[in-house]
Design a protein around this motif. Structure first.
Motif, mmCIF file in Angstrom:
data_model
loop_
_atom_site.group_PDB
_atom_site.id
_atom_site.type_symbol
_atom_site.label_atom_id
_atom_site.label_comp_id
_atom_site.label_asym_id
_atom_site.label_seq_id
_atom_site.Cartn_x
_atom_site.Cartn_y
_atom_site.Cartn_z
ATOM 1 N N VAL A 48 0.829 -1.202 0.000
ATOM 2 C CA VAL A 48 0.000 0.000 0.000
ATOM 3 C C VAL A 48 0.866 1.255 0.000
ATOM 4 C CG1 VAL A 48 -1.737 1.315 1.287
ATOM 5 C CG2 VAL A 48 -1.872 -1.190 1.199
ATOM 6 N N ALA A 49 1.814 1.326 0.941
ATOM 7 C CA ALA A 49 2.628 2.526 1.077
ATOM 8 C C ALA A 49 3.913 2.177 1.804
ATOM 9 C CB ALA A 49 1.874 3.610 1.854
ATOM 10 N N THR A 50 4.969 2.937 1.484
ATOM 11 C CA THR A 50 6.246 2.755 2.162
ATOM 12 C C THR A 50 6.823 4.104 2.551
ATOM 13 O OG1 THR A 50 7.534 2.820 0.115
ATOM 14 C CG2 THR A 50 6.788 0.653 0.870
ATOM 15 N N ILE A 51 7.679 4.074 3.564
ATOM 16 C CA ILE A 51 8.403 5.268 3.980
ATOM 17 C C ILE A 51 9.818 4.844 4.318
ATOM 18 C CG2 ILE A 51 7.554 5.085 6.377
ATOM 19 C CD1 ILE A 51 7.547 8.218 6.357
ATOM 20 N N THR A 52 10.788 5.548 3.748
ATOM 21 C CA THR A 52 12.185 5.189 3.959
ATOM 22 C C THR A 52 12.693 5.745 5.283
ATOM 23 O OG1 THR A 52 13.079 7.170 2.904
ATOM 24 C CG2 THR A 52 12.521 5.311 1.466
ATOM 25 N N THR A 53 13.940 5.419 5.588
ATOM 26 C CA THR A 53 14.553 5.966 6.801
ATOM 27 C C THR A 53 14.688 7.481 6.698
ATOM 28 O OG1 THR A 53 16.737 5.527 5.866
ATOM 29 C CG2 THR A 53 15.807 3.843 7.330
ATOM 30 N N GLY A 54 14.751 7.992 5.495
ATOM 31 C CA GLY A 54 14.812 9.437 5.276
ATOM 32 C C GLY A 54 13.458 10.081 5.070
ATOM 33 N N SER A 55 12.388 9.292 5.288
ATOM 34 C CA SER A 55 10.994 9.753 5.196
ATOM 35 C C SER A 55 10.527 10.042 3.780
ATOM 36 C CB SER A 55 10.736 10.961 6.112
ATOM 37 O OG SER A 55 10.851 10.576 7.472
ATOM 38 N N SER A 56 11.177 9.452 2.785
ATOM 39 C CA SER A 56 10.615 9.480 1.442
ATOM 40 C C SER A 56 9.487 8.464 1.376
ATOM 41 C CB SER A 56 11.678 9.135 0.397
ATOM 42 O OG SER A 56 12.683 10.104 0.370
ATOM 43 N N THR A 57 8.413 8.832 0.683
ATOM 44 C CA THR A 57 7.222 7.991 0.659
ATOM 45 C C THR A 57 6.874 7.539 -0.757
ATOM 46 O OG1 THR A 57 5.764 9.908 0.508
ATOM 47 C CG2 THR A 57 6.286 9.092 2.714
ATOM 48 N N SER A 58 6.174 6.426 -0.829
ATOM 49 C CA SER A 58 5.635 5.963 -2.099
ATOM 50 C C SER A 58 4.317 5.251 -1.823
ATOM 51 C CB SER A 58 6.604 5.023 -2.814
ATOM 52 O OG SER A 58 6.800 3.849 -2.064
ATOM 53 N N TYR A 59 3.447 5.228 -2.846
ATOM 54 C CA TYR A 59 2.104 4.682 -2.684
ATOM 55 C C TYR A 59 1.707 3.877 -3.913
ATOM 56 C CZ TYR A 59 1.865 8.344 0.866
ATOM 57 O OH TYR A 59 2.123 9.153 1.945
ATOM 58 N N THR A 60 0.888 2.869 -3.679
ATOM 59 C CA THR A 60 0.284 2.204 -4.816
ATOM 60 C C THR A 60 -0.739 3.152 -5.445
ATOM 61 O OG1 THR A 60 -0.714 0.123 -5.533
ATOM 62 C CG2 THR A 60 -1.622 1.122 -3.547
ATOM 63 N N ASP A 61 -0.954 3.021 -6.743
ATOM 64 C CA ASP A 61 -1.766 4.007 -7.470
ATOM 65 C C ASP A 61 -3.170 4.158 -6.893
ATOM 66 O OD1 ASP A 61 -0.444 3.387 -10.837
ATOM 67 O OD2 ASP A 61 0.286 4.631 -9.179
ATOM 68 N N SER A 62 -3.748 3.064 -6.434
ATOM 69 C CA SER A 62 -5.148 3.107 -6.007
ATOM 70 C C SER A 62 -5.381 3.936 -4.746
ATOM 71 C CB SER A 62 -5.677 1.692 -5.803
ATOM 72 O OG SER A 62 -4.969 1.031 -4.779
ATOM 73 N N VAL A 63 -4.320 4.269 -4.001
ATOM 74 C CA VAL A 63 -4.503 5.034 -2.768
ATOM 75 C C VAL A 63 -3.870 6.415 -2.842
ATOM 76 C CG1 VAL A 63 -4.519 2.850 -1.487
ATOM 77 C CG2 VAL A 63 -2.446 4.248 -1.516
ATOM 78 N N LYS A 64 -3.205 6.736 -3.935
ATOM 79 C CA LYS A 64 -2.560 8.046 -4.051
ATOM 80 C C LYS A 64 -3.594 9.161 -3.912
ATOM 81 C CE LYS A 64 1.412 6.758 -6.900
ATOM 82 N NZ LYS A 64 2.048 6.842 -8.244
ATOM 83 N N GLY A 65 -3.240 10.160 -3.110
ATOM 84 C CA GLY A 65 -4.145 11.273 -2.875
ATOM 85 C C GLY A 65 -5.150 11.024 -1.767
ATOM 86 N N ARG A 66 -5.256 9.783 -1.305
ATOM 87 C CA ARG A 66 -6.211 9.458 -0.226
ATOM 88 C C ARG A 66 -5.505 9.002 1.051
ATOM 89 N NH1 ARG A 66 -9.617 5.277 -0.736
ATOM 90 N NH2 ARG A 66 -8.241 4.054 -2.105
ATOM 91 N N PHE A 67 -4.407 8.300 0.920
ATOM 92 C CA PHE A 67 -3.670 7.755 2.074
ATOM 93 C C PHE A 67 -2.361 8.511 2.260
ATOM 94 C CE2 PHE A 67 -5.346 3.069 1.972
ATOM 95 C CZ PHE A 67 -6.648 3.546 1.951
ATOM 96 N N THR A 68 -1.944 8.643 3.521
ATOM 97 C CA THR A 68 -0.672 9.271 3.846
ATOM 98 C C THR A 68 0.063 8.423 4.881
ATOM 99 O OG1 THR A 68 -1.582 11.480 3.452
ATOM 100 C CG2 THR A 68 0.483 11.331 4.686
#
Length: 114
Positions: A48-68
């Motif tokens: 669904v989503a990931t956050i690196t040790t440096g707080s960079s984030t990524s999301y699967t397309d279906s949740v972009k703009g809705r999940f943080t």
């Protein structure tokens, strides 16, 4: 002993919001990339989503703009804020900690239904 404990799941109506939390123990949290995965009945577990040790984030397309996804290293906690929830978001949500290996929580159920 490593533990990842998720909380915050529940039943919510479509369009509603939930905030998931995952508290980690037994690891040096700030050195781990963290992620949220989900698994719906009869389907494979998906990222669904990931956050690196440096707080960079990524999301699967279906949740972009809705999940943080966010993290608080002082509290050894990763969060998933979920807004505008849809019935297709219904799943068990799992917390993941990744460094050289992976650790998993036991999951928390999210049900989106009217």
């Amino acid at each position: 002993q490593v533990q990842l404990v998720e909380s915050g799941g529940g039943l919510v109506q479509p369009g509603g919001s939930l905030r998931l939390s995952c508290v980690a123990s037994g690891i040096t949290f700030r050195f781990y990339a963290m992620g949220w995965y989900r698994q719906a009945p009869g389907k494979q577990r998906e990222l669904v989503a990931t956050i690196t040790t440096g707080s960079s984030t990524s999301y699967t397309d279906s949740v972009k703009g809705r999940f943080t996804i966010s993290r608080d290293n002082a509290k050894n906690t990763v969060y998933l804020q979920m807004n505008s929830l849809k019935p297709e978001d219904t799943a068990v949500y799992y917390c993941n900690a990744h460094n050289n290996g992976d650790y998993w929580g036991k999951g928390t159920q999210v049900t989106v239904s009217s």
